[in-house]
Design a protein around this motif. Sequence first.
Motif, PDB file in Angstrom:
ATOM      1  N   UNK A 124      44.792  38.111  49.359  1.00  0.00           N
ATOM      2  CA  UNK A 124      44.016  39.259  49.296  1.00  0.00           C
ATOM      3  C   UNK A 124      43.091  39.681  48.151  1.00  0.00           C
ATOM      4  N   UNK A 125      42.786  39.018  47.544  1.00  0.00           N
ATOM      5  CA  UNK A 125      41.745  39.218  46.496  1.00  0.00           C
ATOM      6  C   UNK A 125      41.189  39.807  46.612  1.00  0.00           C
ATOM      7  N   UNK A 126      40.344  40.077  47.580  1.00  0.00           N
ATOM      8  CA  UNK A 126      38.846  40.714  47.966  1.00  0.00           C
ATOM      9  C   UNK A 126      39.480  42.025  47.066  1.00  0.00           C
ATOM     10  N   UNK A 127      40.819  42.895  47.551  1.00  0.00           N
ATOM     11  CA  UNK A 127      41.364  44.060  47.665  1.00  0.00           C
ATOM     12  C   UNK A 127      40.905  44.682  46.368  1.00  0.00           C
ATOM     13  N   UNK A 153      36.515  48.378  44.749  1.00  0.00           N
ATOM     14  CA  UNK A 153      36.074  49.309  43.757  1.00  0.00           C
ATOM     15  C   UNK A 153      34.990  49.311  43.248  1.00  0.00           C
ATOM     16  N   UNK A 154      34.654  47.862  42.716  1.00  0.00           N
ATOM     17  CA  UNK A 154      33.633  47.344  41.864  1.00  0.00           C
ATOM     18  C   UNK A 154      32.464  47.634  42.604  1.00  0.00           C
ATOM     19  N   UNK A 155      31.326  48.133  42.684  1.00  0.00           N
ATOM     20  CA  UNK A 155      29.835  47.289  42.930  1.00  0.00           C
ATOM     21  C   UNK A 155      28.788  47.129  42.069  1.00  0.00           C
ATOM     22  N   UNK A 156      29.207  46.991  41.020  1.00  0.00           N
ATOM     23  CA  UNK A 156      28.188  45.782  40.425  1.00  0.00           C
ATOM     24  C   UNK A 156      28.332  44.147  40.893  1.00  0.00           C
ATOM     25  N   UNK A 158      31.605  41.630  39.590  1.00  0.00           N
ATOM     26  CA  UNK A 158      32.585  41.495  40.709  1.00  0.00           C
ATOM     27  C   UNK A 158      32.490  39.625  40.333  1.00  0.00           C
ATOM     28  N   UNK A 159      32.145  38.550  40.357  1.00  0.00           N
ATOM     29  CA  UNK A 159      32.217  37.488  39.687  1.00  0.00           C
ATOM     30  C   UNK A 159      33.460  37.378  38.840  1.00  0.00           C
ATOM     31  N   UNK A 160      33.167  38.377  37.609  1.00  0.00           N
ATOM     32  CA  UNK A 160      34.180  38.309  36.677  1.00  0.00           C
ATOM     33  C   UNK A 160      35.132  38.734  36.377  1.00  0.00           C
ATOM     34  N   UNK A 161      35.257  39.536  38.096  1.00  0.00           N
ATOM     35  CA  UNK A 161      36.467  39.959  38.084  1.00  0.00           C
ATOM     36  C   UNK A 161      36.875  38.936  38.939  1.00  0.00           C
ATOM     37  N   UNK A 162      36.392  38.333  39.835  1.00  0.00           N
ATOM     38  CA  UNK A 162      37.083  37.399  40.387  1.00  0.00           C
ATOM     39  C   UNK A 162      37.873  36.291  39.500  1.00  0.00           C
ATOM     40  N   UNK A 213      41.566  47.889  35.411  1.00  0.00           N
ATOM     41  CA  UNK A 213      42.061  48.805  36.590  1.00  0.00           C
ATOM     42  C   UNK A 213      42.289  47.802  37.180  1.00  0.00           C
ATOM     43  N   UNK A 214      42.576  46.335  36.724  1.00  0.00           N
ATOM     44  CA  UNK A 214      42.773  45.154  37.636  1.00  0.00           C
ATOM     45  C   UNK A 214      44.495  44.500  37.322  1.00  0.00           C
TER      46      UNK A 214
END
Length: 261
Positions: free
Chosen positions: A4-7, A11-14, A18-22, A53-54
């Motif tokens: 469940x990577x999406x969780x 908390x990120x809206x940008x 979101x792509x970078x954090x994935x 934060x991740x």
Amino acid sequence: MIKDKEKYVSHINDKDQILNMRKLLDKIEIVIDKHSIQSTDFLDPYSRRLSKSILNRFDNISYSEDGGLINAERKIISIYPDYLSFEKIQAPIVPLSISGNIEGLTHKDFLGSLMGLGITREKVGDILLHEDDAQVMVDDSISDYIIFNLKKVGNKNVKVESICREEIKKGKEDYKEKYITIPSLRLDAIVSSTLNLSRNDSLNFIKHGKIKVNWEPISKPFFEVNEGDLVSVKGYGRFILSRVFGKTKRNRVKASITIFK
């Protein structure tokens, strides 16, 4: 395998972040599964804050930040199994010295010439300007390419060579101070007054994601800027709200702005 990577990005809206954090989660997964070391590209402070934060939600990994200098703005995050020693981790950074007749050249000139070689911004760290050279932190995967292909910055011939980390030194900052009076500390008001733009232009820049405060994209014109905040406007550069002095008799805010050239 991370479930469940999406969780981890909920908390990120940008959308860009979101792509970078994935991508970051993919690297974390490799570290956990392969017991290897992974490194990000160069990240600004906002991206690193989101990354941490991740990263801090995983107990079996460690990480370190490196940008060449301790106070570097752009840094690489190295991620590794928690049983490895911090001292053994080396970020893939190569410092380069660009020398020649560089008088009058700006940060934008050096960055523009590097981008002109087809290099993405994420592969380049801080650019430190000095009297005799500019020192540039780059990802080791592109260092040789730059050394052999960067021949000009602006219209001036330059020479590029790699240097030791011990030779890295803090760059000089070229800036000017400007004093303004504004109706409020709203972002659109400060941008308009500082850059001599119409209020409507400032609003459009904010609407189209061209303005960041402390490296974070801001979409609300009524966002209030605080003392010490760094504001960047795409195509116009950066400035800091360095000091707020109070209000005039007409209830306008008096402030000083540090504008970087």
